[in-house]
Design a protein around this motif. Structure first.
Motif, PDB file in Angstrom:
ATOM      1  N   ARG B  29      31.444  36.262  58.285  1.00 59.97           N
ATOM      2  CA  ARG B  29      32.133  35.716  57.292  1.00 59.97           C
ATOM      3  C   ARG B  29      33.656  36.406  56.944  1.00 59.97           C
ATOM      4  NH1 ARG B  29      28.859  32.860  53.206  1.00 59.97           N
ATOM      5  NH2 ARG B  29      26.680  32.301  54.362  1.00 59.97           N
ATOM      6  N   GLY B  33      39.766  39.516  49.304  1.00 61.46           N
ATOM      7  CA  GLY B  33      39.533  40.513  48.262  1.00 61.46           C
ATOM      8  C   GLY B  33      38.272  40.950  48.086  1.00 61.46           C
ATOM      9  N   GLY B  34      37.200  40.481  48.409  1.00 69.35           N
ATOM     10  CA  GLY B  34      35.933  40.812  48.539  1.00 69.35           C
ATOM     11  C   GLY B  34      35.060  40.938  47.157  1.00 69.35           C
ATOM     12  N   THR B  35      35.733  40.311  46.154  1.00 65.48           N
ATOM     13  CA  THR B  35      35.160  40.289  44.812  1.00 65.48           C
ATOM     14  C   THR B  35      33.988  39.389  44.512  1.00 65.48           C
ATOM     15  OG1 THR B  35      36.740  38.601  43.809  1.00 65.48           O
ATOM     16  CG2 THR B  35      37.361  40.994  43.827  1.00 65.48           C
ATOM     17  N   LEU B  54      40.709  40.388  56.007  1.00 71.43           N
ATOM     18  CA  LEU B  54      42.149  39.854  55.949  1.00 71.43           C
ATOM     19  C   LEU B  54      43.206  40.617  55.478  1.00 71.43           C
ATOM     20  CD1 LEU B  54      41.474  36.094  54.653  1.00 71.43           C
ATOM     21  CD2 LEU B  54      40.988  36.983  57.039  1.00 71.43           C
ATOM     22  N   ALA B  75      47.208  32.014  51.245  1.00 66.06           N
ATOM     23  CA  ALA B  75      45.897  32.133  50.710  1.00 66.06           C
ATOM     24  C   ALA B  75      45.742  33.400  50.511  1.00 66.06           C
ATOM     25  CB  ALA B  75      44.706  31.760  51.952  1.00 66.06           C
ATOM     26  N   ILE B  79      45.465  36.910  42.804  1.00 69.36           N
ATOM     27  CA  ILE B  79      45.252  36.016  41.443  1.00 69.36           C
ATOM     28  C   ILE B  79      46.366  36.689  40.550  1.00 69.36           C
ATOM     29  CG2 ILE B  79      43.876  35.745  39.645  1.00 69.36           C
ATOM     30  CD1 ILE B  79      43.129  34.291  42.073  1.00 69.36           C
ATOM     31  N   GLN B  98      43.427  33.999  33.328  1.00 73.64           N
ATOM     32  CA  GLN B  98      41.974  34.174  32.617  1.00 73.64           C
ATOM     33  C   GLN B  98      40.942  34.389  33.709  1.00 73.64           C
ATOM     34  OE1 GLN B  98      41.484  31.355  29.325  1.00 73.64           O
ATOM     35  NE2 GLN B  98      43.373  30.515  29.681  1.00 73.64           N
ATOM     36  N   ILE B  99      41.089  34.543  34.825  1.00 70.97           N
ATOM     37  CA  ILE B  99      40.174  34.885  35.891  1.00 70.97           C
ATOM     38  C   ILE B  99      39.772  36.274  35.712  1.00 70.97           C
ATOM     39  CG2 ILE B  99      39.652  35.354  38.272  1.00 70.97           C
ATOM     40  CD1 ILE B  99      41.472  32.857  38.829  1.00 70.97           C
ATOM     41  N   ALA B 100      38.317  36.534  35.575  1.00 69.04           N
ATOM     42  CA  ALA B 100      37.596  37.879  35.521  1.00 69.04           C
ATOM     43  C   ALA B 100      38.498  38.851  34.672  1.00 69.04           C
ATOM     44  CB  ALA B 100      37.657  38.417  37.187  1.00 69.04           C
ATOM     45  N   GLY B 111      42.753  32.427  48.167  1.00 71.66           N
ATOM     46  CA  GLY B 111      41.858  31.663  49.326  1.00 71.66           C
ATOM     47  C   GLY B 111      40.447  32.025  48.795  1.00 71.66           C
ATOM     48  N   GLY B 112      40.116  33.154  48.446  1.00 64.99           N
ATOM     49  CA  GLY B 112      38.857  33.482  48.040  1.00 64.99           C
ATOM     50  C   GLY B 112      38.232  32.866  46.756  1.00 64.99           C
ATOM     51  N   CYS B 115      37.444  29.159  47.772  1.00 61.38           N
ATOM     52  CA  CYS B 115      35.954  29.366  48.697  1.00 61.38           C
ATOM     53  C   CYS B 115      35.015  29.861  47.900  1.00 61.38           C
ATOM     54  CB  CYS B 115      36.458  29.975  50.071  1.00 61.38           C
ATOM     55  SG  CYS B 115      37.858  29.131  51.114  1.00 61.38           S
ATOM     56  N   ILE B 230      36.576  39.327  31.738  1.00 61.02           N
ATOM     57  CA  ILE B 230      35.649  39.442  32.971  1.00 61.02           C
ATOM     58  C   ILE B 230      34.515  38.387  33.096  1.00 61.02           C
ATOM     59  CG2 ILE B 230      33.579  41.072  33.606  1.00 61.02           C
ATOM     60  CD1 ILE B 230      34.610  43.494  31.935  1.00 61.02           C
ATOM     61  N   PRO B 233      33.649  31.298  33.964  1.00 59.85           N
ATOM     62  CA  PRO B 233      33.554  30.114  33.145  1.00 59.85           C
ATOM     63  C   PRO B 233      32.331  29.651  32.702  1.00 59.85           C
ATOM     64  CG  PRO B 233      34.180  29.447  35.332  1.00 59.85           C
ATOM     65  CD  PRO B 233      34.199  30.948  35.507  1.00 59.85           C
TER      66      PRO B 233
HETATM   67  C1  LIG Z   1      32.628  40.492  37.223  1.00 61.93           C
HETATM   68  C2  LIG Z   1      33.404  39.015  37.930  1.00 61.93           C
HETATM   69  C3  LIG Z   1      34.078  38.160  37.181  1.00 61.93           C
HETATM   70  C4  LIG Z   1      34.682  37.115  37.760  1.00 61.93           C
HETATM   71  N1  LIG Z   1      35.086  36.263  36.949  1.00 61.93           N
HETATM   72  C5  LIG Z   1      35.765  34.857  37.596  1.00 61.93           C
HETATM   73  C6  LIG Z   1      36.438  34.081  36.873  1.00 61.93           C
HETATM   74  O1  LIG Z   1      36.337  33.941  35.716  1.00 61.93           O
HETATM   75  N2  LIG Z   1      36.913  32.954  37.421  1.00 61.93           N
HETATM   76  C7  LIG Z   1      36.977  32.859  38.851  1.00 61.93           C
HETATM   77  O2  LIG Z   1      37.374  31.729  39.402  1.00 61.93           O
HETATM   78  N3  LIG Z   1      36.570  33.681  39.628  1.00 61.93           N
HETATM   79  C8  LIG Z   1      35.925  34.938  39.092  1.00 61.93           C
HETATM   80  N4  LIG Z   1      35.349  35.922  39.621  1.00 61.93           N
HETATM   81  C9  LIG Z   1      35.411  35.886  41.142  1.00 61.93           C
HETATM   82  C10 LIG Z   1      36.396  36.412  41.830  1.00 61.93           C
HETATM   83  O3  LIG Z   1      36.723  37.407  41.411  1.00 61.93           O
HETATM   84  C11 LIG Z   1      37.508  35.552  42.254  1.00 61.93           C
HETATM   85  O4  LIG Z   1      36.992  34.170  42.458  1.00 61.93           O
HETATM   86  C12 LIG Z   1      38.514  35.873  43.300  1.00 61.93           C
HETATM   87  O5  LIG Z   1      39.501  35.132  43.214  1.00 61.93           O
HETATM   88  C13 LIG Z   1      37.906  35.540  44.798  1.00 61.93           C
HETATM   89  O6  LIG Z   1      38.753  35.953  45.741  1.00 61.93           O
HETATM   90  P1  LIG Z   1      38.441  37.167  46.716  1.00 61.93           P
HETATM   91  O7  LIG Z   1      39.752  37.094  47.585  1.00 61.93           O
HETATM   92  O8  LIG Z   1      37.924  38.292  46.102  1.00 61.93           O
HETATM   93  O9  LIG Z   1      37.065  36.448  47.546  1.00 61.93           O
HETATM   94  P2  LIG Z   1      36.078  36.768  48.628  1.00 61.93           P
HETATM   95  O10 LIG Z   1      34.971  37.753  47.846  1.00 61.93           O
HETATM   96  O11 LIG Z   1      36.839  37.963  49.540  1.00 61.93           O
HETATM   97  O12 LIG Z   1      35.809  35.628  49.360  1.00 61.93           O
HETATM   98  C14 LIG Z   1      35.076  34.668  48.612  1.00 61.93           C
HETATM   99  C15 LIG Z   1      34.411  33.592  49.357  1.00 61.93           C
HETATM  100  O13 LIG Z   1      35.685  32.898  50.159  1.00 61.93           O
HETATM  101  C16 LIG Z   1      35.651  33.240  51.565  1.00 61.93           C
HETATM  102  N5  LIG Z   1      36.885  33.483  51.802  1.00 61.93           N
HETATM  103  C17 LIG Z   1      37.869  34.068  51.244  1.00 61.93           C
HETATM  104  N6  LIG Z   1      39.125  33.912  51.986  1.00 61.93           N
HETATM  105  C18 LIG Z   1      39.175  32.657  52.781  1.00 61.93           C
HETATM  106  C19 LIG Z   1      39.974  32.239  53.614  1.00 61.93           C
HETATM  107  N7  LIG Z   1      41.294  32.532  53.313  1.00 61.93           N
HETATM  108  N8  LIG Z   1      39.416  31.221  54.169  1.00 61.93           N
HETATM  109  C20 LIG Z   1      38.235  30.811  54.045  1.00 61.93           C
HETATM  110  N9  LIG Z   1      37.292  31.356  53.491  1.00 61.93           N
HETATM  111  C21 LIG Z   1      37.753  32.450  52.453  1.00 61.93           C
HETATM  112  C22 LIG Z   1      34.774  34.289  51.904  1.00 61.93           C
HETATM  113  O14 LIG Z   1      33.968  34.113  53.231  1.00 61.93           O
HETATM  114  C23 LIG Z   1      33.618  34.264  50.616  1.00 61.93           C
HETATM  115  O15 LIG Z   1      32.609  33.622  50.983  1.00 61.93           O
HETATM  116  C24 LIG Z   1      34.767  36.951  39.223  1.00 61.93           C
HETATM  117  C25 LIG Z   1      34.082  38.137  40.059  1.00 61.93           C
HETATM  118  C26 LIG Z   1      33.369  39.045  39.455  1.00 61.93           C
HETATM  119  C27 LIG Z   1      32.784  40.057  40.082  1.00 61.93           C
END
Ligand SMILES: Cc1cc2nc3c(=O)[nH]c(=O)nc-3n(C[C@H](O)[C@H](O)[C@H](O)COP(=O)(O)OP(=O)(O)OC[C@H]3O[C@@H](n4cnc5c(N)ncnc54)[C@H](O)[C@@H]3O)c2cc1C
Ligand code: SF4
Ligand code: FES
Ligand code: FES
Lengths: 191, 323
Positions: B29, B33-35, B54, B75, B79, B98-100, B111-112, B115, B230, B233
């Motif tokens: 997978r 960002g891993g969040t 990535l 991607a 944020i 307004q995200i997290a 991108g995350g 997805c 935090i 939605p």
């Molecule tokens: C406490 C908390 C609160 C949060 N609140 C919000 C919120 O209010 N609104 C919101 O929208 N999100 C929220 N999030 C979720 C998250 O932080 C965001 O959505 C963030 O943008 C996810 O991006 P990431 O890079 O960390 O994703 P990751 O965790 O790295 O990836 C998420 C998923 O997408 C896949 N992926 C990632 N990048 C790609 C790519 N380029 N191509 C294909 N697949 C990919 C991964 O395999 C995984 O399945 C919250 C998270 C936490 C822990």
């Protein structure tokens, strides 16, 4: 699949080579491999901010941005330069943020403090004279269950040189008597 | 303490290398960002032994630029970066802000976010918690606790950028070892909470494209959440209107945090020609409420969310028309 892995972490200005389980998080590596237990393990899933550290790309400068070490994989943090609460104080002693938190009595149990102070430090690095809404926003990812936040906001303003700690000094704790010299009157228990 | 299952982090240096790793390591997978994926891994939601990180692609995939009539967003834009740099698309910048919370916005990527795995009170829980309830359709189980007798998972799309980008008519560029494809975002999401996108296991989302005309649309993002930071939605929505001489020329409204697929509200064509005023906002609110049924998948009272939905639509549309 490998079970353990050799990784290099750059923490508080020093590089460390560590053999860790492949799934080690940055927080676990800091606490359990490097003994830097200042970063706290609260929720361990990204909600509370207790594990906040500052990070930037290794080639960059400054301390970087606050990130959550509990959901960062240690292996994925090898290109980062990390600052933990242990790395905040300088040769002259405490950072102004740390001093201000003490002066304002901005802590009770202290569990949220390392993360809180690092978020505050990152804010002041980017914005030396923040407004109150900017302070609240910058600390909005750090939960505190004790203080009610207002002393914390005040401490950031004090650290920024924007005000003095409120006139009322933090409660002066009385020195406790050693426990073995405290007289405990024996209560009679009537059967 | 929530320990991760054993997963090895692979660190490719290019998109080509990344998609080859995804192809060659079955079950691998993406880790951006891993969040989202790291907490979910801690919950035991995925059987995977490899994460394709990535971070090494940041130089390649972290950009905001205008080119060929598109605003192109890499991607790996964070944020936080988009909340500042996407100001030409104010609804997107607002959604990102307004995200997290602040740390998560620094770590999380566009991108995350697109997805993001769907969310449900019965799935975002520890393995122990889920086992006590006998698991559910989405992972390890056979039934759904939200829709009794339901055969399809209705866990909620909870990404805040998705409704905005859908309302603005964005598309996404996907790359796999077989080549690349460009899809309108409205064809990207599926009505299946187990896997709510058409993304294949060896495919990477590399870019989001928003037509430049979206910059001149009247647009706004609205979000209902329990705390102002935090929280995910409890409802989110975006509206984009083309207005000329005080009249609506076209309108798109997208509501999410309801089911697996963000819902573009259907049948709005007849609103063209109406004065862009409070009555249009009222009408959009009425239609959105008719087409959206909040469920118990999100741990916020569905009755309340149903009542608030039209209010949130009305306020968001009014805000879009004011600016
Ligand atoms: C406490 C908390 C609160 C949060 N609140 C919000 C919120 O209010 N609104 C919101 O929208 N999100 C929220 N999030 C979720 C998250 O932080 C965001 O959505 C963030 O943008 C996810 O991006 P990431 O890079 O960390 O994703 P990751 O965790 O790295 O990836 C998420 C998923 O997408 C896949 N992926 C990632 N990048 C790609 C790519 N380029 N191509 C294909 N697949 C990919 C991964 O395999 C995984 O399945 C919250 C998270 C936490 C822990
Ligand atoms: S909607 Fe049903 S199947 Fe899907 S995660 Fe929730 S309880 Fe499980
Ligand atoms: S320990 Fe709570 S966010 Fe990391
Ligand atoms: S001082 Fe106890 S959690 Fe903040």
């Amino acid at each position: 699949m490998r079970k353990t892995e050799l990784i290099k972490l750059f923490v508080n200005g020093e590089e460390h080579s560590l053999a860790v389980p492949v799934q080690r998080t940055l927080l676990e590596a800091l606490r359990y491999d490097l003994g830097l237990i200042g970063s706290k393990q609260g929720c361990d899933k990204g909600d509370c901010g207790a594990c906040t550290v500052l990070a930037r790309p290794r080639q960059g400068s400054g301390r970087g941005e606050p990130i959550l070490s509990c959901i960062t994989l240690a292996a994925d943090a090898q290109d980062l330069a990390v600052t933990t609460i242990e790395g905040l104080a300088g040769p002259q002693g405490l950072d102004v943020v740390q001093r201000a938190f003490v002066d304002c009595g901005a802590l009770q149990c202290g569990f949220c403090q390392p993360g809180m102070m690092l978020s505050a430090r990152a804010l002041l690095d980017n914005c030396p004279k923040p407004s109150l809404p900017q302070i609240k926003e910058a600390l909005s990812g750090n939960l505190c269950r004790c203080t009610g936040y207002s002393q914390i906001y005040q401490a950031v303003q004090v650290a920024a040189g924007m005000r003095k700690p409120s006139a009322r000094a933090p409660v002066q704790a009385e020195r406790a008597a050693p426990s073995d010299s405290v007289a405990h009157p024996v209560k009679e228990i009537v059967p | 303490m929530m320990t991760l299952p054993a997963v090895e982090v692979l660190r490719p240096g290019s998109v080509a290398e990344a998609v080859e790793l995804l192809r060659d390591k079955p079950g691998a997978r993406v880790l951006a960002g891993g969040t989202d994926i790291v907490p979910n891994l801690k919950y035991g939601m995925y059987e995977t032994q490899h994460l394709v990180a990535l971070r090494g692609l940041s130089k390649e995939l972290r950009y905001v630029r205008e080119e060929d009539d598109f605003v192109k967003l890499g991607a790996l834009c964070s944020i936080d970066q988009l909340s500042r740099e996407a100001s030409m698309l104010p609804a997107l910048a607002d959604a990102c802000a307004q995200i997290a919370g602040p740390q998560l916005r620094r770590m999380g990527t566009l991108g995350g976010n697109l997805c993001l795995d769907t969310r449900c009170v019965y799935i975002n829980q520890t393995y122990f918690w889920r086992s006590a309830l006998g698991f559910c359709l989405k992972k390890d189980g056979t039934l759904c606790h939200v829709v009794k007798g339901g055969k399809r998972c209705v866990a909620a799309a909870s990404n805040d950028t998705a409704p905005v980008l859908l309302a603005l008519g964005a598309s996404v560029r996907l790359v796999s070892p077989r080549g690349e494809r460009i899809l309108p975002l409205r064809d990207f999401y599926l009505q299946d909470g187990v896997h709510n996108t058409v993304l294949q296991s060896d495919e990477l989302l590399v870019e989001v494209r928003v037509p430049v005309r979206a910059r001149s649309l009247k647009q706004a993002f609205g979000k209902l959440r329990m705390r102002a930071a935090i929280d995910f939605p409890a409802l989110n929505l975006a509206v984009a209107l083309e207005v000329a001489q005080g009249a609506v020329k076209s309108v798109a409204l997208c509501v999410s945090a309801i089911a697996a697929r963000p819902a573009l509200i259907r049948g709005l064509e007849d609103l063209a020609g109406r004065p862009a005023d409070a009555r249009v906002a009222e009408e959009l609110a009425r239609r959105a409420q008719k087409q959206c049924k909040p469920l118990t998948n999100i741990g916020v009272d569905p009755e309340w969310r149903r009542e608030v939905l039209p209010v949130l639509v009305r306020r968001t549309v009014s805000r879009a028309l004011q600016d």
